[in-house]
Design an enzyme around this catalytic site. Structure first.
Site, mmCIF file in Angstrom:
data_model
loop_
_atom_site.group_PDB
_atom_site.id
_atom_site.type_symbol
_atom_site.label_atom_id
_atom_site.label_comp_id
_atom_site.label_asym_id
_atom_site.label_seq_id
_atom_site.Cartn_x
_atom_site.Cartn_y
_atom_site.Cartn_z
ATOM 1 N N ILE A 31 -5.004 2.988 -13.130
ATOM 2 C CA ILE A 31 -4.301 1.980 -12.327
ATOM 3 C C ILE A 31 -5.277 0.867 -11.918
ATOM 4 C CG2 ILE A 31 -2.900 1.555 -10.261
ATOM 5 C CD1 ILE A 31 -1.561 3.488 -12.217
ATOM 6 N N TYR A 41 -9.902 18.193 -12.822
ATOM 7 C CA TYR A 41 -8.795 17.351 -12.354
ATOM 8 C C TYR A 41 -7.571 17.539 -13.254
ATOM 9 C CZ TYR A 41 -6.350 12.848 -11.586
ATOM 10 O OH TYR A 41 -5.425 11.860 -11.350
ATOM 11 N N ASP A 50 -4.088 10.084 6.763
ATOM 12 C CA ASP A 50 -5.271 10.358 5.929
ATOM 13 C C ASP A 50 -6.223 11.202 6.756
ATOM 14 O OD1 ASP A 50 -7.335 10.159 3.870
ATOM 15 O OD2 ASP A 50 -6.214 8.438 3.145
ATOM 16 N N ILE A 51 -7.307 11.598 6.101
ATOM 17 C CA ILE A 51 -8.238 12.489 6.789
ATOM 18 C C ILE A 51 -9.175 11.727 7.732
ATOM 19 C CG2 ILE A 51 -9.994 12.468 4.961
ATOM 20 C CD1 ILE A 51 -10.069 15.559 5.385
ATOM 21 N N GLY A 71 -6.050 5.553 0.379
ATOM 22 C CA GLY A 71 -6.630 5.443 -0.965
ATOM 23 C C GLY A 71 -6.043 4.303 -1.789
ATOM 24 N N GLN A 72 -6.464 4.240 -3.054
ATOM 25 C CA GLN A 72 -6.081 3.107 -3.913
ATOM 26 C C GLN A 72 -4.564 2.997 -4.058
ATOM 27 O OE1 GLN A 72 -6.761 3.442 -8.131
ATOM 28 N NE2 GLN A 72 -6.723 1.237 -8.476
ATOM 29 N N LYS A 98 -3.849 19.083 -12.388
ATOM 30 C CA LYS A 98 -2.602 18.324 -12.597
ATOM 31 C C LYS A 98 -1.645 19.110 -13.500
ATOM 32 C CE LYS A 98 -3.415 14.870 -9.936
ATOM 33 N NZ LYS A 98 -2.630 14.729 -8.708
ATOM 34 N N GLY A 144 -2.752 10.736 2.306
ATOM 35 C CA GLY A 144 -3.720 10.029 1.464
ATOM 36 C C GLY A 144 -3.388 8.552 1.422
HETATM 37 C C1 AKB Z 1 -8.859 9.045 -13.329
HETATM 38 O O1 AKB Z 1 -9.470 8.281 -14.081
HETATM 39 O O2 AKB Z 1 -9.284 10.147 -12.987
HETATM 40 C C2 AKB Z 1 -7.493 8.627 -12.822
HETATM 41 C C3 AKB Z 1 -6.393 9.121 -13.705
HETATM 42 C C4 AKB Z 1 -6.215 8.586 -15.065
HETATM 43 O O3 AKB Z 1 -5.643 9.968 -13.293
HETATM 44 N N1 AKB Z 1 -7.437 7.205 -12.715
#
Ligand code: AKB
Length: 323
Positions: free
Chosen positions: A173, A143, A35-36, A12-13, A147, A9
């Protein structure tokens, strides 16, 4: 300690800036970016680059064996806002890629793993102010669920297979080199681009939505710090709370106005407000500060100055090139 590193990856950012940093620390010949697709030519053309699919174990293993990799940074993920649009894709990408890397470590192809977690592990039942390391975690986004579950698996592999896996819970970030993709905190990057380009910004969060944030340089420093810490000092093997500053859209707009007085912000909260409302306002990261001496450097004012300076140069160059 000589090390050969693979970043998955890398376009990415965070992946891109981590790649630049690790190349400068360990030498271009010791860092493989992957990366892909070739979607960041600055990364592709400036060092070793491989196409690899984070969801395909064979593809990652081939890359690891070809370059004799011992350390993997897994930076590929689907973030919170996009994850709500494609829940099963987010689950598949975020979990399969993690298992691929953890299993490569279990099967002794690699020795060390960095895997990013997020403040998204927290949910609406978590205490919002100065959120402690150990507290209620009921994430409401796909998400966040990936995590949280990922953290459990990292700790499990560490305990069960003695894998050297290290992780931090990134806040939002802020950076200028590579745009973020599909997060709830992305407004805090977009606002600077629009301040330079249009002197106005329509924000998708409410003016008083306070969230934990961090400048990219601090995030990269934290990543390098935890990965270079002595193993005995990395006492948490799920993921560490990590903090720098917290601010609201109203506050970042005020800091931009100090440099661009005519800057205007309007608010049109959308589905991302529902995500942001479940996240902490501020984070207690005392374990990171104690265990591996984490310290941030950038304040909101520092970030605003640097973002406006760098993006000003970038857009000036683009407009000169198009004249
Ligand atoms: C998001 O907004 O999904 C990410 C995070 C806080 O993990 N930047």
């Amino acid at each position: 300690m000589s090390s050969k590193i693979l970043i998955i990856g890398a376009c990415g950012q965070i992946g891109s800036e981590l790649t630049y940093k690790l190349r400068s620390l360990y030498g271009d010949e010791n860092v493989v970016a992957s990366d892909i697709s070739y979607n960041n030519l600055d990364i592709v053309n400036t060092g070793i680059f491989e196409i690899a699919d984070a969801q395909d174990y064979a593809s990652i293993k081939t890359c690891v064996e070809k370059h004799q990799i011992d350390t993997v940074y897994l930076m590929a993920a689907m973030l919170s806002a996009t994850g709500e649009k494609y829940p099963m894709k987010a689950w598949d990408l975020n979990m399969t890629s993690l298992f691929n890397v953890l299993n490569l470590a279990r099967d002794k192809f690699i020795k060390r793993v960095f895997w990013p977690s997020s403040i998204a592990v927290y949910g609406s039942t978590t205490p919002t102010e100065y959120t402690p390391q150990y507290t209620i975690m009921e994430p409401s986004t796909v998400y966040g669920i990936t995590k949280q579950v990922g953290e459990r698996w990292c700790e499990y592999y560490h305990k069960k297979y003695n894998i050297d896996v290290r992780s931090i819970r990134y806040p939002g970030i802020i950076s200028w080199k590579t745009p973020p993709g599909g997060g709830t905190t992305d407004y805090a990057v977009e606002i600077y681009h629009e301040a330079i380009k249009a002197k106005s910004y329509k924000c998708f969060l409410k003016e008083d939505t306070e969230l934990p944030m961090m400048f990219m340089d601090d995030a990269i420093k934290a990543t390098v710090d935890i990965m270079t810490a002595k193993s005995k000092n990395v006492k948490i093997r799920s993921s560490y709370n990590l903090a720098a500053i917290s601010f609201t859209p109203q506050e970042v707009a005020a800091s931009i106005k100090k440099h661009i007085p005519e800057f205007k912000i309007t608010y049109a909260p959308d589905y991302r407000q529902d995500i942001a409302s479940t996240w902490p306002k501020s984070i207690n990261d005392s374990y990171a500060r104690e265990d591996w001496k984490w310290k941030h450097a950038f304040s909101l004012e520092d970030i605003t100055e640097e973002m406006l300076f760098q993006l000003g140069k970038k857009y000036n160059t683009i407009s000169k090139a198009s004249q």
